[in-house]
Enzyme design. Structure first.
Site, PDB file in Angstrom:
ATOM      1  N   ASP A  14       0.797  -1.245   0.000  1.00 47.04           N
ATOM      2  CA  ASP A  14       0.000   0.000   0.000  1.00 47.04           C
ATOM      3  C   ASP A  14       0.829   1.295   0.000  1.00 47.04           C
ATOM      4  OD1 ASP A  14      -1.914  -1.961   0.234  1.00 47.04           O
ATOM      5  OD2 ASP A  14      -2.879  -1.153   2.018  1.00 47.04           O
ATOM      6  N   ASP A  57      -4.634  -0.837  -1.724  1.00 48.46           N
ATOM      7  CA  ASP A  57      -5.939  -0.650  -1.101  1.00 48.46           C
ATOM      8  C   ASP A  57      -6.832  -0.029  -2.176  1.00 48.46           C
ATOM      9  OD1 ASP A  57      -6.972  -1.115   1.515  1.00 48.46           O
ATOM     10  OD2 ASP A  57      -6.965   1.024   1.986  1.00 48.46           O
ATOM     11  N   HIS A  59     -10.743   0.815  -2.805  1.00 44.19           N
ATOM     12  CA  HIS A  59     -12.103   0.832  -2.252  1.00 44.19           C
ATOM     13  C   HIS A  59     -13.107   1.496  -3.180  1.00 44.19           C
ATOM     14  CE1 HIS A  59     -10.533  -0.428   1.616  1.00 44.19           C
ATOM     15  NE2 HIS A  59      -9.776   0.637   1.741  1.00 44.19           N
ATOM     16  N   HIS A  76     -10.652   6.993   1.587  1.00 43.59           N
ATOM     17  CA  HIS A  76      -9.288   6.913   1.056  1.00 43.59           C
ATOM     18  C   HIS A  76      -9.207   5.820   0.003  1.00 43.59           C
ATOM     19  CE1 HIS A  76      -9.412   3.807   4.181  1.00 43.59           C
ATOM     20  NE2 HIS A  76      -8.572   3.149   3.409  1.00 43.59           N
ATOM     21  N   LYS A  99      -7.092  -4.937  -3.259  1.00 44.65           N
ATOM     22  CA  LYS A  99      -7.972  -5.528  -2.238  1.00 44.65           C
ATOM     23  C   LYS A  99      -9.046  -4.536  -1.838  1.00 44.65           C
ATOM     24  CE  LYS A  99      -4.245  -4.334   0.909  1.00 44.65           C
ATOM     25  NZ  LYS A  99      -4.734  -3.202   1.689  1.00 44.65           N
ATOM     26  N   CYS A 147      -2.148  -2.664   7.542  1.00 46.38           N
ATOM     27  CA  CYS A 147      -1.980  -3.604   6.430  1.00 46.38           C
ATOM     28  C   CYS A 147      -0.648  -4.339   6.457  1.00 46.38           C
ATOM     29  CB  CYS A 147      -2.222  -2.891   5.104  1.00 46.38           C
ATOM     30  SG  CYS A 147      -3.977  -2.445   4.912  1.00 46.38           S
TER      31      CYS A 147
HETATM   32  C1  VGL Z   1      -4.700   0.746   5.720  1.00 46.27           C
HETATM   33  C2  VGL Z   1      -6.160   1.797   7.132  1.00 46.27           C
HETATM   34  C3  VGL Z   1      -7.171   1.658   6.220  1.00 46.27           C
HETATM   35  C4  VGL Z   1      -3.305   0.266   5.444  1.00 46.27           C
HETATM   36  C5  VGL Z   1      -5.713   0.583   4.792  1.00 46.27           C
HETATM   37  O1  VGL Z   1      -2.921   0.163   4.268  1.00 46.27           O
HETATM   38  O2  VGL Z   1      -2.571   0.004   6.430  1.00 46.27           O
HETATM   39  N1  VGL Z   1      -4.933   1.336   6.883  1.00 46.27           N
HETATM   40  N2  VGL Z   1      -6.944   1.050   5.054  1.00 46.27           N
HETATM   41 ZN    ZN Z   2      -8.373   1.046   3.428  1.00 48.90          ZN
END
Ligand code: VGL
Ligand code: ZN
Length: 211
Positions: A14, A57, A59, A76, A99, A147
């Site tokens: 990420d 990430d 979404h 985000h 994901k 993550c």
């Molecule tokens: C993450 C919070 C929400 C991460 C992803 O990549 O660690 N943290 N979504």
């Molecule tokens: Zn996230």
């Protein structure tokens, strides 16, 4: 033992604008500062014939992951936006595993939680690793306490010899110390925490320390 070989995968978690850029929606303190180190790891891994895999990430605009929809996070890494893009300074030299695109929740690069059934569904990460005969994984990226931790813990549980590069991670630290506590959880699960000089730090009590 060398850190990288053809049975090892570097998993870069990420490193996206929303986490790494100071202007990102869920900006992680110091997130951008890991990128030169991560890029050096990418090059070392490639030079040794190791696989490099990235997670992203990814979404939808509405997901139970977001505070506006009942979760805890600001909006985000929405599919196709600037914030969801991998940071432009990151060297990308391998497959990217996305994901969360169907609204699944969770943090691991290996699994997602279906928001309706609650069932855990795999991403393609494990099959990518198995297809290449990967036995060891090295994890870096963002964020330590979410993550990175979830991905490293899943990797260890799946039987991969797992290490995390301390110089290549940063924590959200919603509560002070979350990142350090996540590292303790990982070490307790058998994950090797590697410090900036490349020296392994103490693992669970009594276990010999691998390099
Ligand atoms: C993450 C919070 C929400 C991460 C992803 O990549 O660690 N943290 N979504
Ligand atoms: Zn996230």
């Amino acid at each position: 033992m060398e850190r990288y070989d053809s049975r090892t995968a570097l998993i870069v978690v990420d490193v996206q604008n929303d986490f790494a850029d100071p202007a990102g929606a869920l900006s992680v303190a110091g997130g951008e500062t890991i990128i030169p180190y991560v890029n050096a790891q990418v090059r070392a891994a490639r030079a040794a014939g190791a696989l490099v895999v990235y997670t992203q990430d990814w979404h939808p605009a509405h997901t139970p992951h977001f505070a506006q929809d009942g979760g805890i996070w600001p909006v985000h890494c929405v599919i196709g936006t600037w914030g969801a893009a991998l940071h432009p300074a990151l060297e990308v030299a391998g497959p990217v595993v996305r994901k969360g695109s169907n609204g699944e929740d969770g943090y691991s690069g290996f699994t997602m939680r279906d928001p309706v059934s609650g069932a855990t569904v795999p991403t393609e990460l494990e099959s990518i690793l198995r297809a290449r005969g990967i036995q060891r994984v090295v994890v870096c990226g963002l964020a330590t306490d979410y993550c990175v931790a979830a991905t490293a813990l899943d990797a260890a549980a799946l039987g991969f010899e797992t290490s995390v590069l301390r110089a290549g991670i940063r924590a959200v630290d919603l509560q002070p110390g979350d990142g350090e506590r996540a590292l303790e959880r990982m070490a307790a699960a058998g994950v090797t925490i590697v410090d900036e000089e490349g020296e392994a730090q103490a693992g669970p009590a009594g276990t010999p320390i691998a390099r």
